[in-house]
Design a protein around this motif. Structure first.
Motif, PDB file in Angstrom:
ATOM      1  N   PHE A 123       0.808  -1.224   0.000  1.00 32.25           N
ATOM      2  CA  PHE A 123       0.000   0.000   0.000  1.00 32.25           C
ATOM      3  C   PHE A 123       0.839   1.271   0.000  1.00 32.25           C
ATOM      4  CE2 PHE A 123      -0.322   2.712   3.771  1.00 32.25           C
ATOM      5  CZ  PHE A 123       0.512   2.063   4.654  1.00 32.25           C
ATOM      6  N   LYS A 124       2.117   1.174   0.371  1.00 27.23           N
ATOM      7  CA  LYS A 124       2.927   2.394   0.412  1.00 27.23           C
ATOM      8  C   LYS A 124       3.037   3.043  -0.962  1.00 27.23           C
ATOM      9  CE  LYS A 124       5.175   1.523   4.737  1.00 27.23           C
ATOM     10  NZ  LYS A 124       4.509   0.226   5.044  1.00 27.23           N
ATOM     11  N   ASP A 125       2.849   2.256  -2.020  1.00 27.97           N
ATOM     12  CA  ASP A 125       2.850   2.838  -3.366  1.00 27.97           C
ATOM     13  C   ASP A 125       1.736   3.876  -3.547  1.00 27.97           C
ATOM     14  OD1 ASP A 125       4.957   1.215  -4.314  1.00 27.97           O
ATOM     15  OD2 ASP A 125       3.561  -0.385  -4.866  1.00 27.97           O
ATOM     16  N   MET A 126       0.620   3.698  -2.839  1.00 24.38           N
ATOM     17  CA  MET A 126      -0.518   4.606  -3.029  1.00 24.38           C
ATOM     18  C   MET A 126      -0.087   6.059  -2.802  1.00 24.38           C
ATOM     19  SD  MET A 126      -3.035   2.770  -3.970  1.00 24.38           S
ATOM     20  CE  MET A 126      -4.048   4.221  -4.134  1.00 24.38           C
ATOM     21  N   ALA A 127       0.711   6.270  -1.740  1.00 18.14           N
ATOM     22  CA  ALA A 127       1.143   7.622  -1.424  1.00 18.14           C
ATOM     23  C   ALA A 127       2.498   7.944  -2.060  1.00 18.14           C
ATOM     24  CB  ALA A 127       1.237   7.794   0.088  1.00 18.14           C
ATOM     25  N   MET A 128       3.382   6.950  -2.075  1.00 17.80           N
ATOM     26  CA  MET A 128       4.752   7.243  -2.506  1.00 17.80           C
ATOM     27  C   MET A 128       4.807   7.597  -3.990  1.00 17.80           C
ATOM     28  SD  MET A 128       7.441   7.163  -0.458  1.00 17.80           S
ATOM     29  CE  MET A 128       7.788   5.739   0.552  1.00 17.80           C
ATOM     30  N   GLN A 129       3.972   6.982  -4.813  1.00 14.58           N
ATOM     31  CA  GLN A 129       3.972   7.313  -6.240  1.00 14.58           C
ATOM     32  C   GLN A 129       3.582   8.783  -6.436  1.00 14.58           C
ATOM     33  OE1 GLN A 129       4.648   5.486  -9.188  1.00 14.58           O
ATOM     34  NE2 GLN A 129       5.624   4.049  -7.792  1.00 14.58           N
ATOM     35  N   LEU A 130       2.625   9.239  -5.648  1.00 18.38           N
ATOM     36  CA  LEU A 130       2.237  10.651  -5.732  1.00 18.38           C
ATOM     37  C   LEU A 130       3.376  11.542  -5.258  1.00 18.38           C
ATOM     38  CD1 LEU A 130      -0.143  12.709  -6.260  1.00 18.38           C
ATOM     39  CD2 LEU A 130      -0.475  12.669  -3.791  1.00 18.38           C
ATOM     40  N   LEU A 131       4.017  11.124  -4.168  1.00 19.12           N
ATOM     41  CA  LEU A 131       5.118  11.901  -3.616  1.00 19.12           C
ATOM     42  C   LEU A 131       6.233  12.081  -4.647  1.00 19.12           C
ATOM     43  CD1 LEU A 131       5.319  13.022  -0.740  1.00 19.12           C
ATOM     44  CD2 LEU A 131       6.897  11.170  -0.208  1.00 19.12           C
ATOM     45  N   GLY A 132       6.556  11.007  -5.376  1.00 20.52           N
ATOM     46  CA  GLY A 132       7.598  11.076  -6.407  1.00 20.52           C
ATOM     47  C   GLY A 132       7.283  12.178  -7.415  1.00 20.52           C
ATOM     48  N   ASN A 133       6.048  12.224  -7.861  1.00 21.38           N
ATOM     49  CA  ASN A 133       5.672  13.233  -8.857  1.00 21.38           C
ATOM     50  C   ASN A 133       5.581  14.636  -8.257  1.00 21.38           C
ATOM     51  OD1 ASN A 133       5.611  11.488 -11.089  1.00 21.38           O
ATOM     52  ND2 ASN A 133       3.582  10.740 -10.501  1.00 21.38           N
ATOM     53  N   LEU A 134       5.110  14.729  -7.010  1.00 24.00           N
ATOM     54  CA  LEU A 134       5.069  16.044  -6.340  1.00 24.00           C
ATOM     55  C   LEU A 134       6.489  16.573  -6.112  1.00 24.00           C
ATOM     56  CD1 LEU A 134       2.300  15.582  -3.599  1.00 24.00           C
ATOM     57  CD2 LEU A 134       2.261  17.292  -5.423  1.00 24.00           C
ATOM     58  N   PHE A 135       7.389  15.695  -5.693  1.00 22.93           N
ATOM     59  CA  PHE A 135       8.780  16.100  -5.450  1.00 22.93           C
ATOM     60  C   PHE A 135       9.418  16.607  -6.742  1.00 22.93           C
ATOM     61  CE2 PHE A 135      10.465  13.855  -1.366  1.00 22.93           C
ATOM     62  CZ  PHE A 135       9.391  14.342  -0.653  1.00 22.93           C
ATOM     63  N   GLU A 136       9.253  15.844  -7.818  1.00 26.42           N
ATOM     64  CA  GLU A 136       9.878  16.232  -9.085  1.00 26.42           C
ATOM     65  C   GLU A 136       9.363  17.608  -9.523  1.00 26.42           C
ATOM     66  OE1 GLU A 136      11.088  13.838 -13.007  1.00 26.42           O
ATOM     67  OE2 GLU A 136       8.928  13.961 -12.728  1.00 26.42           O
ATOM     68  N   TYR A 137       8.053  17.800  -9.353  1.00 28.04           N
ATOM     69  CA  TYR A 137       7.423  19.073  -9.710  1.00 28.04           C
ATOM     70  C   TYR A 137       7.993  20.219  -8.864  1.00 28.04           C
ATOM     71  CZ  TYR A 137       3.775  22.664  -9.529  1.00 28.04           C
ATOM     72  OH  TYR A 137       3.095  23.851  -9.533  1.00 28.04           O
ATOM     73  N   ALA A 138       8.051  20.011  -7.533  1.00 26.17           N
ATOM     74  CA  ALA A 138       8.499  21.083  -6.634  1.00 26.17           C
ATOM     75  C   ALA A 138       9.976  21.406  -6.857  1.00 26.17           C
ATOM     76  CB  ALA A 138       8.259  20.674  -5.183  1.00 26.17           C
ATOM     77  N   LEU A 139      10.790  20.374  -7.073  1.00 26.08           N
ATOM     78  CA  LEU A 139      12.227  20.607  -7.261  1.00 26.08           C
ATOM     79  C   LEU A 139      12.481  21.344  -8.568  1.00 26.08           C
ATOM     80  CD1 LEU A 139      13.485  17.167  -5.954  1.00 26.08           C
ATOM     81  CD2 LEU A 139      13.950  19.390  -4.902  1.00 26.08           C
ATOM     82  N   ALA A 140      11.740  20.994  -9.613  1.00 24.62           N
ATOM     83  CA  ALA A 140      11.924  21.666 -10.903  1.00 24.62           C
ATOM     84  C   ALA A 140      11.598  23.155 -10.759  1.00 24.62           C
ATOM     85  CB  ALA A 140      11.027  21.018 -11.963  1.00 24.62           C
ATOM     86  N   LYS A 141      10.523  23.459 -10.025  1.00 30.79           N
ATOM     87  CA  LYS A 141      10.128  24.852  -9.816  1.00 30.79           C
ATOM     88  C   LYS A 141      11.209  25.653  -9.105  1.00 30.79           C
ATOM     89  CE  LYS A 141       5.516  26.290  -9.930  1.00 30.79           C
ATOM     90  NZ  LYS A 141       4.306  26.707  -9.231  1.00 30.79           N
ATOM     91  N   GLN A 142      11.850  24.989  -8.106  1.00 32.97           N
ATOM     92  CA  GLN A 142      12.858  25.693  -7.312  1.00 32.97           C
ATOM     93  C   GLN A 142      14.265  25.558  -7.905  1.00 32.97           C
ATOM     94  OE1 GLN A 142      12.525  23.913  -3.385  1.00 32.97           O
ATOM     95  NE2 GLN A 142      10.306  24.091  -3.407  1.00 32.97           N
ATOM     96  N   HIS A 143      14.389  24.898  -9.066  1.00 30.43           N
ATOM     97  CA  HIS A 143      15.702  24.583  -9.650  1.00 30.43           C
ATOM     98  C   HIS A 143      16.599  23.951  -8.588  1.00 30.43           C
ATOM     99  CE1 HIS A 143      14.350  26.804 -13.101  1.00 30.43           C
ATOM    100  NE2 HIS A 143      14.086  27.823 -12.327  1.00 30.43           N
ATOM    101  N   ALA A 144      16.031  23.025  -7.828  1.00 30.46           N
ATOM    102  CA  ALA A 144      16.766  22.426  -6.716  1.00 30.46           C
ATOM    103  C   ALA A 144      16.932  20.929  -6.941  1.00 30.46           C
ATOM    104  CB  ALA A 144      16.003  22.674  -5.411  1.00 30.46           C
ATOM    105  N   GLU A 145      17.762  20.314  -6.119  1.00 28.93           N
ATOM    106  CA  GLU A 145      17.870  18.861  -6.148  1.00 28.93           C
ATOM    107  C   GLU A 145      17.785  18.311  -4.730  1.00 28.93           C
ATOM    108  OE1 GLU A 145      21.865  17.376  -7.290  1.00 28.93           O
ATOM    109  OE2 GLU A 145      22.380  19.485  -7.591  1.00 28.93           O
ATOM    110  N   LEU A 146      17.514  17.033  -4.634  1.00 23.50           N
ATOM    111  CA  LEU A 146      17.287  16.406  -3.342  1.00 23.50           C
ATOM    112  C   LEU A 146      17.891  15.015  -3.360  1.00 23.50           C
ATOM    113  CD1 LEU A 146      15.645  16.524  -0.597  1.00 23.50           C
ATOM    114  CD2 LEU A 146      13.817  15.354  -1.831  1.00 23.50           C
ATOM    115  N   ASN A 147      18.611  14.680  -2.292  1.00 28.63           N
ATOM    116  CA  ASN A 147      19.165  13.337  -2.158  1.00 28.63           C
ATOM    117  C   ASN A 147      18.495  12.632  -0.988  1.00 28.63           C
ATOM    118  OD1 ASN A 147      21.131  13.411  -4.315  1.00 28.63           O
ATOM    119  ND2 ASN A 147      22.077  15.044  -3.094  1.00 28.63           N
ATOM    120  N   ILE A 148      17.658  11.674  -1.326  1.00 33.46           N
ATOM    121  CA  ILE A 148      16.914  10.963  -0.299  1.00 33.46           C
ATOM    122  C   ILE A 148      17.796   9.870   0.287  1.00 33.46           C
ATOM    123  CG2 ILE A 148      14.948   9.437   0.096  1.00 33.46           C
ATOM    124  CD1 ILE A 148      13.542  11.115  -2.148  1.00 33.46           C
ATOM    125  N   PHE A 149      17.880   9.898   1.617  1.00 37.87           N
ATOM    126  CA  PHE A 149      18.738   8.936   2.311  1.00 37.87           C
ATOM    127  C   PHE A 149      17.888   8.236   3.355  1.00 37.87           C
ATOM    128  CE2 PHE A 149      22.113   8.327   5.731  1.00 37.87           C
ATOM    129  CZ  PHE A 149      22.644   7.194   5.129  1.00 37.87           C
TER     130      PHE A 149
END
Ligand SMILES: *Cc1c(COP(=O)(O)O)cnc(C)c1O
Length: 486
Positions: A123-149
């Protein structure tokens, strides 16, 4: 919509401001200043929506600082029949979280809601798939990058990797204990060939991995320079994404808003059922929210007695529903905040006490920290516990009676749900994983292997990509720096 901390000492933030973060600076968890309401008219309108459009309606209420057309594109990219394609035979993939009625007797109905049709079969895919797309969107807007650890013993790490694979501006560094995960889970993670995914197999146990994550998160200079972030279950956007399937489950099981349903939720960190609580607070006609635990019964104990007592490592059992093996429930503070009528000062004191005394007591008994336990029923909460023997028996019984194989976590849910079914109120058990992920117990219960969804037949034979490393945080940091170039 502004978000405040359960401990009351952090500045209010917008949805986008808390999207990429974890805990609030004061150590609390973020919640909206107040829960948005869902009217009866809205529920009526939502009955015929696709899953993606329903997700848009819900997200709009929370992510008020993201333009609607952007949200629309994100949910339509996320909730597709192709992403959630691992439905069982006879299920409609287009429904994303299809219901299956198991049992109807004496006016009581027991229903499974499939949440595990996504890429990692949990079930974690239900939220995590959305998170992946939200993160990509937000990072592109801020011209930023993120390293998930992060560190994983299975489900969370693979859901994060499948959500973030190939995403621009994001890398994932995931620690796991070398040779300690199941062959299936190892193959799921290590077969990913995407250049932005780094699997680090640590020569040690899961606790060693977690200690290294803690060490890195305490090294503020390294964290800032390497742009380190996490995707753990306290992330607010994950909770919001989960609210959607409670509403979908409600709408699919009813024909009018005068009807109620109950949910039983296999629980660990209280992330999943916390979303159910929020859906109920928003006005979805939910009768009961039943917390099902395994032998690690921190939450069952609280909902029976009002005493919250976190467990020590030695008291945390390794069970056959491993994704519920927790010693404390990281999202529980959100519910306690509501239970205490949003008194942040008391929440802060109680969770300080968790650190110093290992728990708190709201039973109302002499010497306790409060008497709010008597209000728990008002919030619909009930609980129950299931053991290995119950799990095996339930898997057998559900297979024999209905021809459906359920996984070990869902079996804990079904076991506990059966104790709380009421006439006239459908009981929906959230199916949190497909049985192929936990085949050892399926074999023990049924004497044969669990069915594997198409595409997973030979997953263990795929080439694997991972680095083995000692449990040495200096080497792990050097590995991260080498690959980020920061
Ligand atoms: C994570 C997980 C759970 C527990 O969910 P929480 O949100 O931590 O309560 C239950 N079952 C499965 C299969 C999981 O992966």
């Amino acid at each position: 919509m502004q978000y405040v901390s359960t401990r009351g000492q952090a500045a209010p933030q917008s949805f986008s401001q808390i999207l990429l973060g974890g805990l609030a600076p004061d150590g609390g968890l973020y919640l909206p200043v107040e829960y948005p309401r869902i009217s009866g008219a809205e529920l009526d309108d939502w009955r015929t929506l696709s899953y993606a459009d329903l997700a848009l309606e819900v997200l709009k209420k929370f992510a008020t600082d993201i333009p609607e057309e952007d949200l629309k594109a994100i949910v339509h990219k996320t909730y597709t029949a192709d992403v959630y394609r691992n439905a069982r035979t006879g299920e409609d993939t287009a429904q994303i979280t299809p219901l299956r009625v198991l049992e109807e007797k004496d006016g009581g109905k027991l229903i499974l809601q499939a949440l595990s049709n996504g890429p990692t079969l949990a079930f974690k895919d239900m939220a995590m798939q959305l998170l992946g797309n939200l993160f990509e969107y937000a990072l592109a807007k801020q011209h930023a990058e993120l390293n998930i650890f992060g560190a994983t013993s299975g489900d969370t790490g693979s859901a994060a990797e499948y959500a973030m694979r190939g995403k621009k501006g994001i890398r994932v560094f995931m620690l796991s204990p070398h040779k300690k995960m199941s062959a299936f889970q190892t193959a799921q993670m290590f077969s990913l060939q995407d250049p932005n995914i780094f699997n680090i197999a640590v020569e040690g146990v899961f606790d060693d991995c977690q200690d290294m994550v803690k060490a890195v998160s305490n090294d503020l200079e390294f964290k800032a320079r390497q742009k380190i972030g996490t995707v753990n279950s306290i992330n607010w956007a994950r909770v919001v994404a989960q609210v959607v399937y409670y509403i979908r489950g409600y709408l699919s099981a009813t024909t009018g808003n005068e009807q109620k349903v109950s949910f039983t939720v296999p629980s660990g960190n209280f992330g999943n059922i916390c979303a159910g609580h929020i859906a109920r607070m928003m006005g979805v006609p939910i009768d009961r929210l039943v917390v099902a635990t395994n032998e690690n019964d921190v939450l069952d104990e609280f909902f029976r007695t009002g005493i919250y007592r976190v467990r020590k490592s030695a008291e945390t059992y390794h069970t056959t529903s491993p994704s519920m093996d927790i010693s404390k429930a990281s999202n529980f503070e959100r519910f306690v905040y509501d239970l205490l009528d949003r008194d942040a000062e008391r929440v802060r004191a109680l969770f300080k006490k968790v650190e110093t005394h290992g728990g708190f007591d709201l039973s109302g008994n002499p010497g306790s920290d409060g008497d709010e336990f008597k209000k728990v029923a008002q919030y619909g909460f009930l609980s129950g516990k299931s053991t290995h023997a119950d799990r095996v028996q339930t898997i057998r019984d559900v297979h024999a009676k209905y021809g459906v194989t359920i996984d070990t976590h869902t079996a804990d849910g079904v076991k506990v749900a059966r104790q709380h079914v009421k006439p006239g109120v459908p009981m929906i058990v959230l199916e949190t994983a497909l049985p192929a992920k936990f085949n050892e117990t399926i074999k023990e219960a049924l004497g044969h292997d669990a069915e594997r969804p198409a595409g997973f037949e030979n997953i263990e034979a795929l080439p694997q990509r991972f680095d083995v490393m000692p449990a040495d945080v200096v080497q792990v940091k050097a590995f991260i720096a080498r690959h980020t170039g920061l």
